[in-house]
Scaffold this motif. Structure first.
Motif, PDB file in Angstrom:
ATOM      1  N   HIS A  13      11.075   7.184  -0.821  1.00 30.22           N
ATOM      2  CA  HIS A  13      10.728   7.797   0.258  1.00 30.22           C
ATOM      3  C   HIS A  13       9.485   7.432   0.962  1.00 30.22           C
ATOM      4  N   PRO A  14       9.511   6.428   1.701  1.00 28.32           N
ATOM      5  CA  PRO A  14       8.318   5.728   2.529  1.00 28.32           C
ATOM      6  C   PRO A  14       7.958   6.714   3.666  1.00 28.32           C
ATOM      7  N   ASN A  15       8.791   7.438   4.252  1.00 29.87           N
ATOM      8  CA  ASN A  15       8.097   8.313   5.222  1.00 29.87           C
ATOM      9  C   ASN A  15       7.068   9.145   4.673  1.00 29.87           C
ATOM     10  N   LEU A  16       6.954   9.321   3.458  1.00 32.80           N
ATOM     11  CA  LEU A  16       5.988  10.126   2.952  1.00 32.80           C
ATOM     12  C   LEU A  16       4.496  10.047   3.041  1.00 32.80           C
ATOM     13  N   LYS A  17       4.453   8.431   3.521  1.00 32.32           N
ATOM     14  CA  LYS A  17       3.252   7.919   3.726  1.00 32.32           C
ATOM     15  C   LYS A  17       2.260   8.487   4.905  1.00 32.32           C
ATOM     16  N   ALA A  18       2.995   9.320   5.637  1.00 33.96           N
ATOM     17  CA  ALA A  18       2.518  10.228   6.887  1.00 33.96           C
ATOM     18  C   ALA A  18       1.772  11.389   6.253  1.00 33.96           C
ATOM     19  N   PHE A  19       1.911  11.656   5.128  1.00 28.91           N
ATOM     20  CA  PHE A  19       1.208  12.952   4.732  1.00 28.91           C
ATOM     21  C   PHE A  19      -0.149  12.509   3.823  1.00 28.91           C
ATOM     22  N   SER A  20      -0.654  11.150   3.785  1.00 25.39           N
ATOM     23  CA  SER A  20      -1.599  10.615   2.970  1.00 25.39           C
ATOM     24  C   SER A  20      -2.954  11.517   3.381  1.00 25.39           C
ATOM     25  N   ASP A  21      -2.883  11.946   4.575  1.00 25.46           N
ATOM     26  CA  ASP A  21      -4.103  12.634   5.284  1.00 25.46           C
ATOM     27  C   ASP A  21      -4.113  13.983   5.034  1.00 25.46           C
ATOM     28  N   LEU A  22      -3.138  14.561   4.508  1.00 23.46           N
ATOM     29  CA  LEU A  22      -2.815  15.926   4.467  1.00 23.46           C
ATOM     30  C   LEU A  22      -4.311  16.739   3.321  1.00 23.46           C
ATOM     31  N   PRO A  23      -4.799  17.336   4.121  1.00 20.30           N
ATOM     32  CA  PRO A  23      -6.190  18.104   3.441  1.00 20.30           C
ATOM     33  C   PRO A  23      -5.848  18.810   2.237  1.00 20.30           C
TER      34      PRO A  23
ATOM     35  N   ASP B 288       0.903  -1.254  -0.015  1.00 23.01           N
ATOM     36  CA  ASP B 288      -0.142  -0.020   0.049  1.00 23.01           C
ATOM     37  C   ASP B 288       0.843   1.175   0.078  1.00 23.01           C
ATOM     38  N   VAL B 289       0.638   2.077  -0.965  1.00 20.00           N
ATOM     39  CA  VAL B 289       1.125   3.342  -0.774  1.00 20.00           C
ATOM     40  C   VAL B 289       0.915   4.355   0.145  1.00 20.00           C
ATOM     41  N   GLY B 290      -0.339   4.216   0.933  1.00 15.57           N
ATOM     42  CA  GLY B 290      -0.938   5.049   1.929  1.00 15.57           C
ATOM     43  C   GLY B 290      -1.643   5.998   1.411  1.00 15.57           C
ATOM     44  N   PHE B 291      -1.633   6.474   0.323  1.00 13.57           N
ATOM     45  CA  PHE B 291      -2.564   7.588  -0.127  1.00 13.57           C
ATOM     46  C   PHE B 291      -3.821   7.077  -0.983  1.00 13.57           C
ATOM     47  N   PRO B 292      -4.806   7.885  -0.824  1.00 14.86           N
ATOM     48  CA  PRO B 292      -6.215   7.634  -1.172  1.00 14.86           C
ATOM     49  C   PRO B 292      -6.366   7.814  -2.770  1.00 14.86           C
TER      50      PRO B 292
ATOM     51  N   MET C 105      13.719  12.574  -7.204  1.00 16.69           N
ATOM     52  CA  MET C 105      13.483  11.234  -7.885  1.00 16.69           C
ATOM     53  C   MET C 105      14.851  10.872  -8.573  1.00 16.69           C
ATOM     54  N   GLU C 106      15.596  11.556  -8.933  1.00 17.80           N
ATOM     55  CA  GLU C 106      16.852  11.335 -10.010  1.00 17.80           C
ATOM     56  C   GLU C 106      18.282  11.318  -9.079  1.00 17.80           C
ATOM     57  N   SER C 107      18.190  12.095  -7.988  1.00 22.47           N
ATOM     58  CA  SER C 107      19.439  12.167  -7.182  1.00 22.47           C
ATOM     59  C   SER C 107      19.167  11.981  -5.503  1.00 22.47           C
ATOM     60  N   GLY C 108      18.000  11.596  -5.213  1.00 20.72           N
ATOM     61  CA  GLY C 108      17.632  11.386  -3.757  1.00 20.72           C
ATOM     62  C   GLY C 108      17.657  12.662  -2.917  1.00 20.72           C
ATOM     63  N   ALA C 109      17.374  13.609  -3.435  1.00 22.74           N
ATOM     64  CA  ALA C 109      17.322  14.875  -2.480  1.00 22.74           C
ATOM     65  C   ALA C 109      16.202  14.745  -1.738  1.00 22.74           C
ATOM     66  N   PRO C 110      16.258  15.609  -0.678  1.00 25.17           N
ATOM     67  CA  PRO C 110      15.205  15.175   0.420  1.00 25.17           C
ATOM     68  C   PRO C 110      13.933  16.045  -0.031  1.00 25.17           C
ATOM     69  N   VAL C 111      12.913  15.639   0.454  1.00 27.94           N
ATOM     70  CA  VAL C 111      11.720  16.341   0.198  1.00 27.94           C
ATOM     71  C   VAL C 111      11.403  17.321   1.285  1.00 27.94           C
ATOM     72  N   ARG C 112      11.373  18.493   0.955  1.00 21.68           N
ATOM     73  CA  ARG C 112      11.316  19.786   2.036  1.00 21.68           C
ATOM     74  C   ARG C 112       9.860  20.401   2.006  1.00 21.68           C
TER      75      ARG C 112
ATOM     76  N   GLU D 293      12.625  23.127   6.787  1.00 22.82           N
ATOM     77  CA  GLU D 293      13.889  23.457   6.345  1.00 22.82           C
ATOM     78  C   GLU D 293      14.931  22.336   6.122  1.00 22.82           C
ATOM     79  N   ASN D 294      15.081  21.523   7.183  1.00 21.33           N
ATOM     80  CA  ASN D 294      15.997  20.609   7.051  1.00 21.33           C
ATOM     81  C   ASN D 294      15.387  19.197   7.742  1.00 21.33           C
ATOM     82  N   ASP D 295      16.555  17.934   7.793  1.00 17.66           N
ATOM     83  CA  ASP D 295      15.509  16.917   8.427  1.00 17.66           C
ATOM     84  C   ASP D 295      15.789  17.000  10.000  1.00 17.66           C
TER      85      ASP D 295
END
Length: 108
Positions: free
Chosen positions: A74-84, A14-18, A32-39, A92-94
């Motif tokens: 970036h599996p931690n992005l599943k936490a945003f699946s309920d962002l309205p 499951d990707v976690g998103f609806p 996606m191409e060089s693994g930069a963090p999502v900000r 700004e940083n990790d």
């Protein structure tokens, strides 16, 4: 914006998103191409999702990517699946906690 989605493919779990696992999402190429963090994560009012690496990018830096491929990297992005819709989350940083704000029509 460049469409860089792969041909039809499947993802395990499951990707976690609806939305469908192979749904196209807006994302800066460096994530996606060089693994930069999502900000920043934006859930636009029209339902589109955007993931970017922070300020200073232009439309030429955006592409349409498979949500499942993004979540695999970036599996931690599943936490945003309920962002309205109409909201943005950013940091700004990790080492910082995510901040959230309703931006409505100004989400860009």
């Amino acid at each position: 914006m460049k469409n860089v989605m792969n041909e039809c493919h499947e993802h395990e779990g499951d990707v976690g998103f609806p939305v469908k696992k192979n749904e196209g999402v807006i994302c800066t190429h460096d994530i996606m191409e060089s693994g930069a963090p999502v900000r920043a994560v934006i859930h636009h009012l029209d339902g589109d999702w955007e993931f970017n690496s922070g300020p200073g990018f232009g439309v030429e830096d955006l592409g349409l990517y498979c949500l499942g491929c993004l979540i695999e990297r970036h599996p931690n992005l599943k936490a945003f699946s309920d962002l309205p819709k109409g909201w943005v989350g950013w940091r700004e940083n990790d080492d910082e906690c995510w901040e959230y704000e309703e931006v409505g029509n100004d989400a860009s």
